[in-house]
Structures are given as C-alpha cells and as structure tokens.
Design an enzyme around this catalytic site. Structure first.
Site, PDB file in Angstrom:
ATOM      1  N   LYS A 188     -15.931 -12.512  30.218  1.00  0.00           N
ATOM      2  CA  LYS A 188     -17.208 -12.125  30.670  1.00  0.00           C
ATOM      3  C   LYS A 188     -16.815 -12.133  32.199  1.00  0.00           C
ATOM      4  O   LYS A 188     -17.194 -11.250  32.955  1.00  0.00           O
ATOM      5  CB  LYS A 188     -18.768 -13.158  30.537  1.00  0.00           C
ATOM      6  CG  LYS A 188     -19.691 -13.101  29.231  1.00  0.00           C
ATOM      7  CD  LYS A 188     -20.311 -13.990  28.999  1.00  0.00           C
ATOM      8  CE  LYS A 188     -21.343 -13.350  27.508  1.00  0.00           C
ATOM      9  NZ  LYS A 188     -21.733 -14.905  26.887  1.00  0.00           N
TER      10      LYS A 188
ATOM     11  N   GLN B 196     -23.826 -20.195  29.210  1.00  0.00           N
ATOM     12  CA  GLN B 196     -23.796 -20.001  27.611  1.00  0.00           C
ATOM     13  C   GLN B 196     -24.685 -20.650  26.528  1.00  0.00           C
ATOM     14  O   GLN B 196     -24.390 -22.589  26.558  1.00  0.00           O
ATOM     15  CB  GLN B 196     -22.137 -20.153  27.822  1.00  0.00           C
ATOM     16  CG  GLN B 196     -21.145 -19.650  26.557  1.00  0.00           C
ATOM     17  CD  GLN B 196     -21.459 -17.985  26.810  1.00  0.00           C
ATOM     18  OE1 GLN B 196     -21.778 -17.174  27.294  1.00  0.00           O
ATOM     19  NE2 GLN B 196     -21.660 -17.711  25.006  1.00  0.00           N
TER      20      GLN B 196
ATOM     21  N   ASP C 175     -29.127 -12.431  30.539  1.00  0.00           N
ATOM     22  CA  ASP C 175     -29.150 -12.388  28.929  1.00  0.00           C
ATOM     23  C   ASP C 175     -30.589 -11.652  28.206  1.00  0.00           C
ATOM     24  O   ASP C 175     -30.154 -11.100  27.191  1.00  0.00           O
ATOM     25  CB  ASP C 175     -28.668 -14.092  28.641  1.00  0.00           C
ATOM     26  CG  ASP C 175     -27.513 -13.765  28.512  1.00  0.00           C
ATOM     27  OD1 ASP C 175     -26.651 -13.272  27.651  1.00  0.00           O
ATOM     28  OD2 ASP C 175     -27.090 -15.511  28.988  1.00  0.00           O
TER      29      ASP C 175
END
Ligand code: GUN
Length: 296
Positions: free
Chosen positions: A52, A96, A119
């Site tokens: 990412k 994460q 997200d």
C-alpha cells in the site's frame, strides 16, 4: 473465455490518479496523505502495508507507516488514531486488520473519523453504502464493481451470487451491486456457511463472487456455462516446486471452472491489485473533499 486482468486495470487507475494528483499539486502545492497503522508483525499484514505504501509513493500520495509493537494497548491505539484524525497532513487513516486479540477491532474502527476512513469500514460509511449515499466504499467491493464496469459486464437484472458474508467483502459487495445505479442494479443472493444445497444457488448465478477463504472450493459442477467468476480468495497451499514452499490460489478451481466461464479473475492478479487501487482512489477523494477541490 476472457481473463479479467486486475493488474492492468489497477495500473490504469494508478496512472489516472498520478496525473490528477500531479496537476493538483502544481495548482495548490499540496498532495493527499495516507497513514497506515500496523500493530504487531503479522507477515501477511506487513506485506500488504508495504504494498500500500509503495503504491502511494508511485502515484504521489504522501504516506507514513506507523509501526506499533504487538503489546500496544487499546487505549494507546485509540489515542494514536485520534491524533491522526486531527492531523491535516493525512486525508486517509487505515488500521491494518487483523489486530491483536487484546484490542477490540470494532472500537478502533469506530474511532477513525468517518471522513478519513478510506477503507470504508466505519459503521457510518457502511450505512451510507447500504442506502446508496456517496461514501468511501470498502476497497475490495469497489474494486470488484470497477472491474465489472471496465470489462463492460452487464449487471442490470443479472443474478449475482455472493459466497461469504464478511463485513469487508460479502456484505458490502452485495449491497453495492443491489443499488439502483449504473454498474449495479443486480438481483443479489448472499450464501454462507449455513446454506443447504449450495449448488442450487450457484448454478443459477450469472455472476459468482467467491469470498470465503477456502482454496479451490468452487468446482465446475457448481456453475453454469457462461458464468462470470470473481474470485476474491487468497489462499496459501503447499507447493514443493516453489522456493517459498507454497503458492497462492483463489476460492475457485480456476483450471476447470474457467472452461465454463465467459469471464474469470485469476489469483493472483485479479481482484487483489484492485483493492489497493481503490484505497488510493478513496484517499484522493478524501483529499478533494477536505480541501473543497474539484476533480481535475
Ligand atoms: N486486512 C485484510 N484486508 C484489509 C483491508 O482491506 N484493509 C485493512 N485495513 N485491513 C485489511
């Protein structure tokens, strides 16, 4: 049969974003920012976060990886998230997952400002997605819809069968495809582990989305001719011929199911690269919104 190439589509999206970001930078001298918070040293999470961050660098998004020890307390993590909520350098915050067991994931996700939740995991954003309002769409579901669009695969009135009801793939992708919108408007069935006679559902699928996390679970006898297959699974299976000792396979028996498909995503190289491309796109969108910039 056409293999849907997520690598190429994701590269196109990154290129488009890079150009837009560079134009905005020369106009306003500002770039989008993303912070990725990684707690502990889960090997898969480390790889994802690195990918990412690399993708951010490539398109001109300022990125920081905040690495925290496994022992970090829930309270400390909440404080860190709150600090990033009020840090104007960052338009996106991602934590994460999975988090260590002593930390309540829901609590952490709810602490992220919905306006920085790139997200698309915050209940506010999931709620907006469900009722068809503009929001940050969760990245993997958004990536799936984008792939279908870019390959001109009709979804209107089609029967989409989703295998799996996770909060990050199954539920949001079902809701996205259900919306009365261009690129959606499908009839959606969500199947899960309690389904009886799964084949009764899968055999009627025009588009089958597999997101259950079981290697080669979908076999050729479960699908009809001409089906579109979207394989979200990333499973490691032993393979002595590889240096690593394993290889990655999806939830679908690609070799045999592909023979009956009109379109199919491979693993790796299908849905995976799209997830990161959508994360970048959401970060860009957040940057535009927080600065009141128009899209270029
Ligand atoms: N863990 C597995 N997939 C994801 C994702 O898309 N975002 C975050 N934050 N964690 C994940």
């Amino acid at each position: 049969m056409t293999i849907i190439d997520g690598k190429i589509v994701a590269a196109d999206i990154r290129k488009e974003l890079k150009e837009k970001i560079s134009e905005l930078q020369s106009e306003h001298n500002k770039v989008p920012g993303l912070v990725a918070i990684l707690v502990g040293s889960n090997p898969a999470s480390q790889v994802y976060v690195r990918m990412k961050s690399k993708a951010c660098d490539e398109v001109g998004i300022y990125s920081v990886v905040e690495k925290l020890p496994f022992e970090t307390s829930e309270e400390d993590l909440l404080t860190i998230v709150q600090n990033y909520n009020s840090d104007d350098r960052f338009n996106g915050i991602l934590v994460q997952l999975p988090l260590p067991e002593h930390i309540n994931e829901d609590k952490i996700i709810e602490a992220i400002s919905p306006s920085k939740d790139v997200d698309g995991f915050h209940p506010v954003n999931i709620g907006k997605l469900m009722i068809g309002q503009d929001t940050f769409e969760s990245c993997t579901p958004a990536g799936i819809v984008e792939l279908l669009k870019r390959y001109n695969i009709e979804t209107k009135g089609k029967h989409v069968v989703v295998l799996g009801r996770s909060n990050i793939v199954g539920k949001p992708v079902a809701n996205l495809l259900l919306q009365k919108k261009e690129g959606a408007n499908a009839v959606v069935t969500v199947c899960h582990s309690a389904a009886k006679n799964l084949k009764d559902y899968t055999l009627t699928a025009d588009i089958l989305i597999a997101a259950i996390g079981r290697a080669n679970f979908v076999t050729e006898d479960m699908v009809k001719d001409g089906v579109v297959i979207i394989d979200v699974g990333i499973n490691r299976i032993d393979d002595d011929s590889r240096k690593s000792g394993y290889r990655l396979v999806g939830d679908v028996d690609f070799e045999n199911v592909s023979k009956k498909s009109s379109y199919i995503t491979p693993v790796p190289g299908g849905v995976g690269p799209m997830t990161i491309a959508m994360l970048l796109q959401n970060t860009y969108k957040s940057f535009l919104k927080s600065n009141n910039y128009n899209s270029v």
